[in-house]
Design a protein around this motif. Sequence first.
Motif, PDB file in Angstrom:
ATOM      1  N   ASP A   1      45.232  39.027  29.358  1.00 45.23           N
ATOM      2  CA  ASP A   1      44.773  39.756  30.542  1.00 45.23           C
ATOM      3  C   ASP A   1      44.712  41.253  30.224  1.00 45.23           C
ATOM      4  OD1 ASP A   1      44.050  40.551  33.052  1.00 45.23           O
ATOM      5  OD2 ASP A   1      46.077  40.423  33.878  1.00 45.23           O
ATOM      6  N   TRP A   2      43.555  41.841  30.347  1.00 49.47           N
ATOM      7  CA  TRP A   2      43.350  43.254  30.048  1.00 49.47           C
ATOM      8  C   TRP A   2      42.784  44.016  31.248  1.00 49.47           C
ATOM      9  CZ3 TRP A   2      38.155  43.700  30.842  1.00 49.47           C
ATOM     10  CH2 TRP A   2      37.395  42.538  30.687  1.00 49.47           C
ATOM     11  N   SER A   3      42.601  43.347  32.357  1.00 52.72           N
ATOM     12  CA  SER A   3      41.905  43.949  33.495  1.00 52.72           C
ATOM     13  C   SER A   3      42.667  45.125  34.098  1.00 52.72           C
ATOM     14  CB  SER A   3      41.608  42.902  34.567  1.00 52.72           C
ATOM     15  OG  SER A   3      42.811  42.306  35.029  1.00 52.72           O
ATOM     16  N   GLU A   4      43.976  44.984  34.284  1.00 58.91           N
ATOM     17  CA  GLU A   4      44.734  46.069  34.906  1.00 58.91           C
ATOM     18  C   GLU A   4      44.810  47.277  33.987  1.00 58.91           C
ATOM     19  OE1 GLU A   4      45.547  46.233  38.070  1.00 58.91           O
ATOM     20  OE2 GLU A   4      44.475  44.319  38.137  1.00 58.91           O
ATOM     21  N   ALA A   5      44.909  47.034  32.684  1.00 62.79           N
ATOM     22  CA  ALA A   5      44.921  48.146  31.736  1.00 62.79           C
ATOM     23  C   ALA A   5      43.583  48.889  31.764  1.00 62.79           C
ATOM     24  CB  ALA A   5      45.210  47.636  30.329  1.00 62.79           C
ATOM     25  N   LEU A   6      42.488  48.160  31.936  1.00 65.25           N
ATOM     26  CA  LEU A   6      41.175  48.794  32.019  1.00 65.25           C
ATOM     27  C   LEU A   6      41.082  49.656  33.279  1.00 65.25           C
ATOM     28  CD1 LEU A   6      38.347  49.073  30.744  1.00 65.25           C
ATOM     29  CD2 LEU A   6      37.641  47.101  32.143  1.00 65.25           C
ATOM     30  N   ARG A   7      41.570  49.131  34.391  1.00 67.79           N
ATOM     31  CA  ARG A   7      41.581  49.917  35.636  1.00 67.79           C
ATOM     32  C   ARG A   7      42.419  51.186  35.452  1.00 67.79           C
ATOM     33  NH1 ARG A   7      40.147  47.029  40.458  1.00 67.79           N
ATOM     34  NH2 ARG A   7      39.923  44.779  40.163  1.00 67.79           N
ATOM     35  N   ALA A   8      43.568  51.040  34.803  1.00 67.04           N
ATOM     36  CA  ALA A   8      44.452  52.187  34.595  1.00 67.04           C
ATOM     37  C   ALA A   8      43.799  53.241  33.707  1.00 67.04           C
ATOM     38  CB  ALA A   8      45.772  51.722  33.992  1.00 67.04           C
ATOM     39  N   ALA A   9      42.847  52.808  32.868  1.00 64.40           N
ATOM     40  CA  ALA A   9      42.142  53.734  31.983  1.00 64.40           C
ATOM     41  C   ALA A   9      40.986  54.433  32.684  1.00 64.40           C
ATOM     42  CB  ALA A   9      41.631  52.991  30.756  1.00 64.40           C
ATOM     43  N   GLY A  10      40.806  54.161  33.989  1.00 67.70           N
ATOM     44  CA  GLY A  10      39.775  54.853  34.742  1.00 67.70           C
ATOM     45  C   GLY A  10      38.572  54.020  35.128  1.00 67.70           C
ATOM     46  N   PHE A  11      38.600  52.730  34.841  1.00 71.93           N
ATOM     47  CA  PHE A  11      37.492  51.850  35.213  1.00 71.93           C
ATOM     48  C   PHE A  11      37.467  51.655  36.721  1.00 71.93           C
ATOM     49  CE2 PHE A  11      35.997  47.587  36.290  1.00 71.93           C
ATOM     50  CZ  PHE A  11      34.765  47.546  35.668  1.00 71.93           C
ATOM     51  N   HIS A  12      36.249  51.652  37.302  1.00 68.97           N
ATOM     52  CA  HIS A  12      36.080  51.475  38.745  1.00 68.97           C
ATOM     53  C   HIS A  12      35.304  50.184  39.007  1.00 68.97           C
ATOM     54  CE1 HIS A  12      37.645  55.451  39.580  1.00 68.97           C
ATOM     55  NE2 HIS A  12      36.839  55.940  38.648  1.00 68.97           N
ATOM     56  N   ALA A  13      35.986  49.186  39.548  1.00 71.30           N
ATOM     57  CA  ALA A  13      35.353  47.889  39.784  1.00 71.30           C
ATOM     58  C   ALA A  13      34.282  47.957  40.863  1.00 71.30           C
ATOM     59  CB  ALA A  13      36.411  46.857  40.157  1.00 71.30           C
ATOM     60  N   ALA A  14      34.300  48.990  41.711  1.00 70.04           N
ATOM     61  CA  ALA A  14      33.316  49.105  42.775  1.00 70.04           C
ATOM     62  C   ALA A  14      31.978  49.629  42.273  1.00 70.04           C
ATOM     63  CB  ALA A  14      33.847  50.017  43.878  1.00 70.04           C
ATOM     64  N   ALA A  15      31.942  50.145  41.050  1.00 72.42           N
ATOM     65  CA  ALA A  15      30.711  50.699  40.494  1.00 72.42           C
ATOM     66  C   ALA A  15      30.047  49.676  39.568  1.00 72.42           C
ATOM     67  CB  ALA A  15      31.022  51.974  39.717  1.00 72.42           C
ATOM     68  N   PRO A  16      28.715  49.633  39.535  1.00 75.33           N
ATOM     69  CA  PRO A  16      28.039  48.723  38.593  1.00 75.33           C
ATOM     70  C   PRO A  16      28.424  49.044  37.154  1.00 75.33           C
ATOM     71  CG  PRO A  16      26.482  49.633  40.189  1.00 75.33           C
ATOM     72  CD  PRO A  16      27.760  50.394  40.357  1.00 75.33           C
ATOM     73  N   THR A  17      28.519  48.001  36.351  1.00 76.12           N
ATOM     74  CA  THR A  17      28.963  48.143  34.962  1.00 76.12           C
ATOM     75  C   THR A  17      27.983  47.459  34.021  1.00 76.12           C
ATOM     76  OG1 THR A  17      31.268  48.107  35.694  1.00 76.12           O
ATOM     77  CG2 THR A  17      30.861  47.696  33.359  1.00 76.12           C
ATOM     78  N   ALA A  18      27.730  48.089  32.887  1.00 73.94           N
ATOM     79  CA  ALA A  18      27.003  47.432  31.802  1.00 73.94           C
ATOM     80  C   ALA A  18      28.032  46.972  30.782  1.00 73.94           C
ATOM     81  CB  ALA A  18      25.997  48.384  31.170  1.00 73.94           C
ATOM     82  N   TRP A  19      28.268  45.656  30.718  1.00 71.87           N
ATOM     83  CA  TRP A  19      29.238  45.077  29.804  1.00 71.87           C
ATOM     84  C   TRP A  19      28.528  44.644  28.520  1.00 71.87           C
ATOM     85  CZ3 TRP A  19      34.328  44.688  31.526  1.00 71.87           C
ATOM     86  CH2 TRP A  19      34.543  44.742  32.915  1.00 71.87           C
ATOM     87  N   LEU A  20      29.227  44.760  27.397  1.00 68.52           N
ATOM     88  CA  LEU A  20      28.694  44.269  26.132  1.00 68.52           C
ATOM     89  C   LEU A  20      29.789  43.548  25.364  1.00 68.52           C
ATOM     90  CD1 LEU A  20      26.497  44.050  23.968  1.00 68.52           C
ATOM     91  CD2 LEU A  20      27.208  46.304  23.125  1.00 68.52           C
TER      92      LEU A  20
END
Length: 317
Positions: free
Chosen positions: A171-190
């Motif tokens: 599970d890496w999702s909470e660490a990504l949020r803590a790094a400044g990721f905003h789930a409410a904004a559109p994302t380009a994932w690769l």
Amino acid sequence: MDRTGVPGRGGDVRAAAGVNPAVAAGVGRTALLVAAARAIETHRPDALAQDPFAEHFVRAAPASAGWPVRPEQVPAGEADPLWGRLGRYFGLRTRVLDDHLLRAARQGVRQVVLLGAGLDCRAFRLDWPPGCVVHEVDTAGMLTFKQAVLDRVGAVPTARRRVLAADLRLDWSEALRAAGFHAAAPTAWLAEGLLLYLPAAAERRLVDTIDRLSAPGSSLAYEVKPGVEAPRVRASPVYAAARQRAGIDLLALFDGGPRPDTAGDLTARGWTVTARTPFDFTAVHGRGPRPEPDDALAANRWCFATRPPLPPGPGTR
């Protein structure tokens, strides 16, 4: 940790590579293989992609210090199964995925997440629109080596760059949020060259996490190789050359279990998914690998998924 989020910034690059299994063996060594291919592609007169940092990674790691980084160092040219054909495949893949991410950014997406970022330098080499943030997620060892090389050459990012050391099988999702990721904004994932090596359960968790964190208007590009190839394909010169000349047993690194239907899963979740072959893009660009008998590249699929934006609300035009 320093301001980049990477432990062990700076220091002796070769020493870091020599003691760092992240780039000396296993899947990590494939990042050096791709870097060498990108370096060769960069110096082709008809280059599909440019990565001026790639050859520095190759030369910094003892495991790859003697590999070619320019076309003239590959006497057989594109007939060479490793540095020619497979190398051109990686060059084409780089161009296609570069185009995909920049298209999303030009359409207004300002948040990019590179899962298993490896030694790619999209945060440095692409012309991002103002306001873009590029998250790079990979193992601590890979990021440490990468940062040491980038520091040595004085690389300056063209977007805001945030790095996150994480095991993508967990599970890496909470660490990504803590790094400044905003789930409410559109994302380009690769996920470039990642899912091939993940166990099926880890791939399902990864896709579930991406779906959960993706706002409407998000996109995902990824590569898969459905099923297990026939013995005659597994005997391909591409696999043999990678094993004998680069010390990389790709077939042993690929997860051998039944693969999940990630495209079907995403479709069921409301995404629109398109799967293409590498040869489709060879036709588009006029350069790249072409089909061969018992082809090790024939099963590969480059998939592009989009989560539709929300429909306009009342009163909007």
